[in-house]
Design an enzyme around this catalytic site. Structure first.
Site, short mmCIF file in Angstrom:
data_model
loop_
_atom_site.label_atom_id
_atom_site.label_comp_id
_atom_site.label_asym_id
_atom_site.label_seq_id
_atom_site.Cartn_x
_atom_site.Cartn_y
_atom_site.Cartn_z
N LYS A 120 7.24 -11.50 -17.97
CA LYS A 120 6.49 -10.02 -17.88
C LYS A 120 5.67 -10.23 -18.99
O LYS A 120 4.42 -9.66 -18.85
CB LYS A 120 7.84 -9.69 -19.00
CG LYS A 120 9.24 -8.55 -18.60
CD LYS A 120 9.12 -7.20 -17.97
CE LYS A 120 8.36 -8.12 -16.50
NZ LYS A 120 9.50 -8.18 -15.09
N LYS A 151 4.00 -2.49 -6.47
CA LYS A 151 5.60 -2.85 -7.02
C LYS A 151 6.24 -3.07 -6.06
O LYS A 151 7.03 -3.88 -6.11
CB LYS A 151 5.72 -0.73 -7.25
CG LYS A 151 6.89 -0.95 -7.43
CD LYS A 151 7.09 -1.32 -9.48
CE LYS A 151 8.71 -1.10 -9.55
NZ LYS A 151 8.92 -2.06 -10.56
N ASN A 173 0.25 0.76 6.47
CA ASN A 173 1.15 -0.82 4.83
C ASN A 173 1.66 -2.07 5.78
O ASN A 173 1.84 -1.80 7.11
CB ASN A 173 1.83 0.22 4.01
CG ASN A 173 2.64 -0.35 3.31
OD1 ASN A 173 2.19 -1.52 3.23
ND2 ASN A 173 3.52 -0.54 2.95
N GLY A 174 0.72 -3.08 5.85
CA GLY A 174 1.94 -3.68 6.15
C GLY A 174 0.13 -5.33 6.76
O GLY A 174 -0.46 -4.82 6.01
N ARG A 232 1.94 1.72 -5.79
CA ARG A 232 2.64 0.11 -4.44
C ARG A 232 1.19 -0.03 -4.76
O ARG A 232 1.34 -1.56 -4.14
CB ARG A 232 2.62 0.96 -3.95
CG ARG A 232 3.54 1.84 -3.51
CD ARG A 232 4.22 2.47 -2.23
NE ARG A 232 4.55 1.69 -1.22
CZ ARG A 232 5.60 1.13 -0.85
NH1 ARG A 232 6.87 2.01 -1.67
NH2 ARG A 232 6.21 0.73 -0.39
N GLU A 287 2.35 -11.29 -16.64
CA GLU A 287 1.82 -9.86 -15.28
C GLU A 287 1.03 -8.98 -15.81
O GLU A 287 0.43 -8.49 -15.69
CB GLU A 287 3.57 -9.61 -14.96
CG GLU A 287 3.97 -9.90 -14.37
CD GLU A 287 5.80 -8.50 -13.70
OE1 GLU A 287 6.39 -8.54 -14.77
OE2 GLU A 287 5.33 -8.74 -12.76
N HIS A 346 10.77 -33.41 -22.55
CA HIS A 346 10.44 -33.91 -20.84
C HIS A 346 9.08 -33.66 -20.21
O HIS A 346 8.42 -34.20 -19.60
CB HIS A 346 11.98 -33.83 -20.16
CG HIS A 346 12.85 -34.16 -20.89
ND1 HIS A 346 13.23 -35.76 -20.69
CD2 HIS A 346 13.76 -33.42 -20.57
CE1 HIS A 346 14.39 -35.38 -21.00
NE2 HIS A 346 15.04 -34.48 -21.10
N GLU A 363 12.36 -14.78 -17.54
CA GLU A 363 12.35 -13.25 -17.32
C GLU A 363 10.78 -13.23 -18.81
O GLU A 363 9.56 -12.64 -18.23
CB GLU A 363 13.27 -13.28 -17.27
CG GLU A 363 13.00 -11.06 -17.36
CD GLU A 363 11.96 -10.60 -16.28
OE1 GLU A 363 12.02 -11.85 -15.16
OE2 GLU A 363 12.24 -9.35 -16.45
N CYS A 423 0.68 -0.81 -0.06
CA CYS A 423 0.00 0.38 0.26
C CYS A 423 0.35 1.42 -0.24
O CYS A 423 2.38 1.50 0.72
CB CYS A 423 -0.98 -0.01 1.36
SG CYS A 423 -1.52 -1.39 1.41
N TRP A 426 -3.87 -2.08 -1.56
CA TRP A 426 -3.39 -3.55 -2.01
C TRP A 426 -3.80 -4.40 -0.92
O TRP A 426 -3.34 -4.79 0.07
CB TRP A 426 -2.53 -3.81 -2.37
CG TRP A 426 -1.67 -5.12 -2.98
CD1 TRP A 426 -1.41 -5.02 -4.52
CD2 TRP A 426 -1.30 -5.96 -2.65
NE1 TRP A 426 -1.27 -6.54 -5.39
CE2 TRP A 426 -0.86 -6.56 -3.65
CE3 TRP A 426 -1.08 -6.71 -1.57
CZ2 TRP A 426 -0.83 -8.57 -3.83
CZ3 TRP A 426 -0.47 -8.03 -1.32
CH2 TRP A 426 -0.44 -8.42 -2.84
#
Ligand code: F6R
Length: 614
Positions: free
Chosen positions: A491, A609, A101-102, A27, A494, A510, A487, A2, A75
């Site tokens: 990307k 973020k 925040n937390g 965030r 996301e 495999h 990566e 947050c 968030w």
């Protein structure tokens, strides 16, 4: 996760808080809210589901006068994203408001106790429990709000960065932190608070980084006092911010993500500045030189990170082992911290984190230090918790990364790990001076080679239109480019919400090969250096099953190009530097596919973020 912002001073708080929320929106962005105390001493809380823009529309016809206030962009962790669960939260009497925040881990027990004492709750959040607890402490101990905060926080298990305003004392703003970051901006008889420096930098460059379990009381007359939970006074240390406003703007780019992709050449130049010596053709990182013995004696390096930073760590493993012959293990911080790993005092733990606030990586550092390991932090955000918790380290210096999907921090992380490997190799003499000189020469060319790679932007945009239909993607790479495949897939997931998987190319047979048909786009990273012939055979296997091949090849390649449906060329470079170039077209491909699908690339759904919760 947050974002929190607060203001106390002589200016109108609302415009400062709203601007701060916009800067912090990266965030978290499922709901937002604001609390203000006006000159008549009314405390008003306005909150709404959605983005900061929705909050602005909501308050358009409301009273937003006042020179003290707090604001929050959320968030969700406890309770769905709606206006009831949005912050700020009121205390039962309506006298106090709090943003947080937390995560308060023991909130259920605390809530039950408060309910048994007659408290009622209007949200599902852990945060509302905290503000009710503070008020309860104040009433039951007949004490000041500051002491009540201290008492309440002693009963709390979990992480928090909080700010509280009290309508019976509009001249005071209280803030506290444990586990989640909190920065105080110190102006002329005014204070700002932020979960990072972005809402502060416009008004002052003097900041105090609140430390673990500290509570700050800020007064309208410019006084500030800081104590810890045991009531021991702490001396506020004012530092100067290394951040400027222009770094927070989009310039002429439509999105922060695109700006950050295009900034990579410059970002990497800055990252290498003062570290590459072009005269002596050597590398110098103060974090290594100052602790030379540790690196000479190291029996093992353990890299801890999450997400994209973990992918950078995997590339780091390949480079460090190749150049220094020190064995490297790469761990997800979230696994490492809970699995009783073997750690010795001869281990060096490299913690990688763009934000410097990732809770799991911070906990991994603590575990490593408790077991005697030496910790080297690689962070972007200056003064962040991980940077401060590490024994030494290197900053990335790429400027604030605002787009939620990490791009320029990734290439800078890989570059920094490369510099670390080269510097250790020099000190340990595991490779010759001549070879180091060659690598230094080539590394200096990399920013320009990224520039050349970026020239393919329009072509990638065209390819992207073709693939918006896809529901799945496979990414393949080998050696140094296997982590790049991971990566590239991350990307795409996301920001476009298309399912994608990355594999070492040889692993395809495999299992994943069963997925390949004429509808499956397969991105193959197939540069000339490394296992070119082997990757070529892997491409043949995909082709035989009619997969659509999008290849990343070295300029001038013909064999892979002929087999590919679409081909993107990157300049030739040393094998160990290829990932810094090969990831760039993958970043652009994800960006353009996401845009073509109408996604919000800078603020993709469900993401934040800075992941300051477990
Ligand atoms: C992906 C992304 C995340 C972060 C991860 C770790 O684009 O941004 O996967 O890499 O949350 O964050 P930091 O590097 O801040 O520790």
């Amino acid at each position: 996760m947050c974002g929190i912002v607060g203001y106390l001073g002589s200016r109108e708080a609302y415009p400062i808080l709203i601007k701060g929320l916009h800067r912090l929106e990266y965030r978290g962005y499922d709901s937002a809210g604001i609390a203000l105390i006006n000159s008549k001493l009314d405390l008003s809380v306005y909150k709404t589901k959605g983005k900061v823009e929705d909050l602005e529309n909501y308050v358009a016809d409301k009273d937003v006068e006042g020179t003290i206030g707090i604001a929050h962009t959320r968030w969700a962790t406890h309770g769905e994203p709606n206006s009831q669960n949005a912050h700020p939260h009121y205390s039962q009497s309506g006298r106090l408001a709090l943003i947080h925040n937390g995560i308060i881990e023991n909130y259920k027990v605390l809530k039950e106790e408060l309910i048994s004492k007659g408290y009622t709750f209007s949200s599902d959040t852990d945060t509302e429990v905290l503000i009710q607890l503070i008020e309860y402490m104040q009433m039951s101990h007949n004490t000041s709000i500051y002491e009540a905060v201290q008492l309440a926080l002693k009963n709390v298990i979990g992480a928090y960065a909080i700010a509280i305003i009290d309508k019976s004392n509009p001249n005071q703003l209280i803030a506290a932190r444990k586990g989640s970051p909190l920065i105080i901006g110190v102006g002329d008889k005014e204070f700002l608070i932020g979960s990072d420096a972005t809402p502060i930098v416009e008004y002052t460059n003097k900041v105090i980084y609140l430390e673990e379990e500290e509570i700050a009381v800020m007064k309208r007359n410019g006084e500030i006092s800081i104590t810890n939970l045991s009531n021991v006074p702490q001396t506020p240390i004012i530092k100067t911010l290394e951040l400027n406003l222009s770094q927070l703007e989009k310039a002429n780019f439509p999105h922060f993500m695109l700006k950050e992709i295009f900034e990579q050449p410059e970002a990497l130049r800055t990252s290498m500045l003062g570290r590459l010596n072009m005269e002596s053709k050597t590398v110098r990182l103060s974090g290594i030189i100052d602790h030379r013995d540790k690196f000479l004696k190291a029996k093992r390096i353990i890299i801890c990170a999450c997400g994209t930073s973990w992918h950078a760590g995997l590339i780091g493993k390949y480079i460090i082992e190749e150049l220094t012959r020190i064995p490297v293990e790469v761990e997800y911080s979230s696994e490492f911290r809970y699995r009783n790993p073997v750690i010795t005092k001869d281990d060096i733990v490299i913690a990688i984190s763009q934000s410097g606030e990732t809770a799991d990586t911070l906990a991994a550092i603590k575990l490593a230090k408790d077991n005697g390991a030496f910790v080297y932090g690689i962070c972007n955000v200056v003064g962040s918790s991980i940077a401060r918790a590490s024994d030494t380290g290197s900053y990335l210096h790429v400027g604030p990364e605002i787009g939620v999907a990490s791009t320029n921090a990734f290439t800078a992380q890989v570059t920094t790990l490369t510099l670390i490997a080269m510097n250790i190799a020099e000190e340990k003499k595991t490779i010759s001076k001549e070879r180091i000189a060659e690598l230094v020469e080539e590394l200096q060319q990399i920013p320009e080679k990224i520039n050349q790679t970026l020239q393919m932007n329009m072509r990638i945009k065209l390819y992207a239109q073709i693939f918006t239909y896809a529901r799945n993607f496979i990414y393949l790479g080998r050696g140094f480019n296997y982590p790049v495949a991971l990566e590239g897939a991350l990307k795409l997931k996301e920001i476009s919400y298309i399912h994608a998987e990355g594999y070492p190319a040889a692993e395809m047979k495999h299992g994943p090969i069963a997925l390949i048909d004429e509808e499956m786009p397969v991105v193959v990273i197939a540069p000339k250096r490394g296992m070119y012939e082997k990757v070529l055979s892997n491409i043949q296997e995909v082709k035989a099953r009619k997969g659509k091949i999008i290849s990343i090849v070295t300029k001038g390649d013909t064999a892979v190009k002929e087999l590919s449906d679409f081909c993107l060329e990157i300049p030739d470079t040393e094998e160990c530097f290829v990932p810094i170039l090969s990831v760039v077209p993958l970043q652009l491909l994800s960006y353009h596919i996401a845009i073509a699908k109408g996604r919000n690339v800078d603020q993709p759904r469900n993401l934040a973020k800075s992941v300051t919760v477990e």
